[in-house]
Design a protein around this motif. Sequence first.
Motif, PDB file in Angstrom:
ATOM      1  N   ALA A 168       5.450   6.925   5.045  1.00 46.19           N
ATOM      2  CA  ALA A 168       4.235   8.516   4.591  1.00 46.19           C
ATOM      3  C   ALA A 168       5.410   9.699   4.350  1.00 46.19           C
ATOM      4  CB  ALA A 168       3.511   8.850   5.846  1.00 46.19           C
ATOM      5  N   PHE A 215       0.160   7.187   5.281  1.00 49.47           N
ATOM      6  CA  PHE A 215       0.326   7.486   3.585  1.00 49.47           C
ATOM      7  C   PHE A 215      -0.793   7.443   2.859  1.00 49.47           C
ATOM      8  CE2 PHE A 215       0.248   3.119   3.317  1.00 49.47           C
ATOM      9  CZ  PHE A 215       1.416   2.467   4.600  1.00 49.47           C
ATOM     10  N   LEU A 216      -1.524   6.894   3.070  1.00 48.61           N
ATOM     11  CA  LEU A 216      -3.137   7.686   2.366  1.00 48.61           C
ATOM     12  C   LEU A 216      -3.016   9.135   2.971  1.00 48.61           C
ATOM     13  CD1 LEU A 216      -5.788   4.878   2.977  1.00 48.61           C
ATOM     14  CD2 LEU A 216      -3.681   4.972   1.535  1.00 48.61           C
ATOM     15  N   ALA A 226       1.032  -1.362   0.131  1.00 49.61           N
ATOM     16  CA  ALA A 226       0.105   0.345  -0.258  1.00 49.61           C
ATOM     17  C   ALA A 226       1.173   1.035   0.243  1.00 49.61           C
ATOM     18  CB  ALA A 226      -1.203  -0.208   1.411  1.00 49.61           C
ATOM     19  N   THR A 227       1.344   1.072   0.694  1.00 52.04           N
ATOM     20  CA  THR A 227       2.985   2.168   0.332  1.00 52.04           C
ATOM     21  C   THR A 227       3.006   2.844  -0.257  1.00 52.04           C
ATOM     22  OG1 THR A 227       3.934   1.511   2.866  1.00 52.04           O
ATOM     23  CG2 THR A 227       4.712   3.253   1.498  1.00 52.04           C
ATOM     24  N   VAL A 259       6.487   9.682   0.504  1.00 58.35           N
ATOM     25  CA  VAL A 259       5.949   9.084   0.082  1.00 58.35           C
ATOM     26  C   VAL A 259       4.953  10.764  -0.650  1.00 58.35           C
ATOM     27  CG1 VAL A 259       3.095   9.203  -0.682  1.00 58.35           C
ATOM     28  CG2 VAL A 259       4.834   7.138   0.523  1.00 58.35           C
ATOM     29  N   ALA A 311       0.481   4.017  -2.557  1.00 60.66           N
ATOM     30  CA  ALA A 311       0.409   5.553  -2.038  1.00 60.66           C
ATOM     31  C   ALA A 311       1.588   6.755  -2.689  1.00 60.66           C
ATOM     32  CB  ALA A 311       0.371   5.713  -0.461  1.00 60.66           C
ATOM     33  N   GLY A 362       0.082   6.986  -6.416  1.00 67.05           N
ATOM     34  CA  GLY A 362      -1.208   8.414  -5.872  1.00 67.05           C
ATOM     35  C   GLY A 362      -0.718   9.384  -6.459  1.00 67.05           C
ATOM     36  N   SER A 364      -0.917  10.704   3.038  1.00 70.38           N
ATOM     37  CA  SER A 364      -0.083  11.925   2.217  1.00 70.38           C
ATOM     38  C   SER A 364      -0.723  11.944   1.439  1.00 70.38           C
ATOM     39  CB  SER A 364       1.158  11.682   1.975  1.00 70.38           C
ATOM     40  OG  SER A 364       1.493  11.197   3.520  1.00 70.38           O
ATOM     41  N   MET A 365      -1.539  10.997   0.269  1.00 72.76           N
ATOM     42  CA  MET A 365      -1.783  11.225  -0.958  1.00 72.76           C
ATOM     43  C   MET A 365      -3.301  12.513  -0.728  1.00 72.76           C
ATOM     44  SD  MET A 365      -2.762   7.251  -1.850  1.00 72.76           S
ATOM     45  CE  MET A 365      -3.322   7.191  -2.959  1.00 72.76           C
ATOM     46  N   TYR A 389      -2.128   1.661   7.297  1.00 72.81           N
ATOM     47  CA  TYR A 389      -2.041   2.934   6.069  1.00 72.81           C
ATOM     48  C   TYR A 389      -2.314   4.424   5.849  1.00 72.81           C
ATOM     49  CZ  TYR A 389      -3.294  -2.118   3.894  1.00 72.81           C
ATOM     50  OH  TYR A 389      -3.412  -3.542   3.630  1.00 72.81           O
ATOM     51  N   VAL A 420      -8.171   3.801  -2.607  1.00 71.17           N
ATOM     52  CA  VAL A 420      -7.435   4.644  -3.269  1.00 71.17           C
ATOM     53  C   VAL A 420      -8.334   4.094  -4.832  1.00 71.17           C
ATOM     54  CG1 VAL A 420      -5.203   3.862  -2.666  1.00 71.17           C
ATOM     55  CG2 VAL A 420      -5.474   2.495  -4.366  1.00 71.17           C
TER      56      VAL A 420
END
Length: 422
Positions: A378, A312-313, A240-241, A381, A244, A247, A315-316, A309, A270
């Motif tokens: 994060a 870094f989600l 998942a990292t 990312v 991200a 993304g 961060s997106m 998660y 995502v």
Amino acid sequence: MASDNTTEFVIEPGPPLSGEITISGAKNSVLKLMAATVLAEGTHTIYNVPDIFDVGIMCQLLESMGAKTNRRPGVVEILIDKIHPVAPFELVEQMRASTAILGPLLARYGRAELGIPGGDDFGSRPIDMHLTGLEALGASFDVQPEGLVGTADHLTGGEVVLGFPSVGATENIMMAAVLADGVTNIENAAREPEIADLASMLTKMGAGITGAGTSRITVTGVDSLEAVTHRVIPDRIQAATFMAALGVTGGQILLREARYDHMDMVCQKVGEMGLRASPDRDGIWALADRRLNAVDLSTLPYPGVATDYKPFLASMLCVADGTSIVTENLFAGRFRYVDELVKLGAEVRTDGNHAVIKGVERLTGAEVVSHDIRAGAALIVAALGADGQTIVTDHGHVRRGYPDLAGDLRTLGANIHERPGT
Ligand code: EPU
């Protein structure tokens, strides 16, 4: 973590990510599999072992108790013979997952000394549910300021209802129950893929376990277990990292070995942001070809969106179009990295367990500090979507969970390098 592990990640703007990398074995699985080896004498061999600091700490912990360990790339062999059931404070303090040794030691040796600060509360991440569950099987605990001593002349199967589906408590109780007399039912058990992986290794060792991966696990105790070989499942948090990171930069990547079936909810989330993640014969294929959308998200135990998660989600979402609300339901205070994101120009406000993120077009490079594994990831990312140079100072956290985050991102085309910190 010791300051000699301090690293600076230096990140500059780069092209959209492209290409492929292989996701390594899961940190949160391998550490528990290693703890489980003390349940049986002989030589255990674990494959797909990530080259991360925490595996080294778990080796030290097992060796301090009398086990022999041998590491080569991707493999750890653990020889269990005579075990002295005492887990030293300096190792337990470094790595929370050391508490996974409690259930196996009680089951196999009837005693476990764990050097963690005592009292009724174990800091912000208590282990009360571990202890109550083990008590239901007949263990008793003496909690002292310097640590706890657990004893169990005899473990007997019982009914355990968890007040919350705790990953660590489910694992400890399951590992204690495998050698108890009779049947144990764990209700409201955690359902994470790492629990099913542990059950799969224990079953190979000879344990009687059904229902792992559901919220009711039944364990039928056996007299003894044997040493086995086992391959660790891939690390869904690592996978998942990289999604991200994609993304934030845009592009198209293949995450070899990643298991879509372990990541449905995060792939869906995502997806709502505009990134396409699809199962592929070799792993997960992901494409980001436009600016991300804002979405609201809330962390939950598996199969919900994992708390790991979330950084870094977030961060997106810092560079997504619109305003998002992110809610943390597992660990109070897991928003510490937000102050660092703000230094990069992110517009984030926190209120209790909520963060409101107003997406900006681009972040701006700055010097920031990572305070834990996922926060470090994060910030890296986020820096991929920043103009100018970012330096993330990390005191060994990232290497606790990622074998080579900078190297893998470079393979995908990112402009990042690592140098010793000061
Ligand atoms: N909790 C209690 N009492 C307990 C146990 C847990 O109150 O006896 C609370 C915790 O304080 C927390 C919640 O229950 O609020 C969930 O904790 P859980 O026991 O599920 O977490 P854990 O086993 O300590 C593992 C992972 C974490 C991951 C969580 C949640 C490992 C080594 N760690 O921790 O991963 O965040 O599950 O999924 O498996 C990471 O990898 O960076 C990491 C922190």
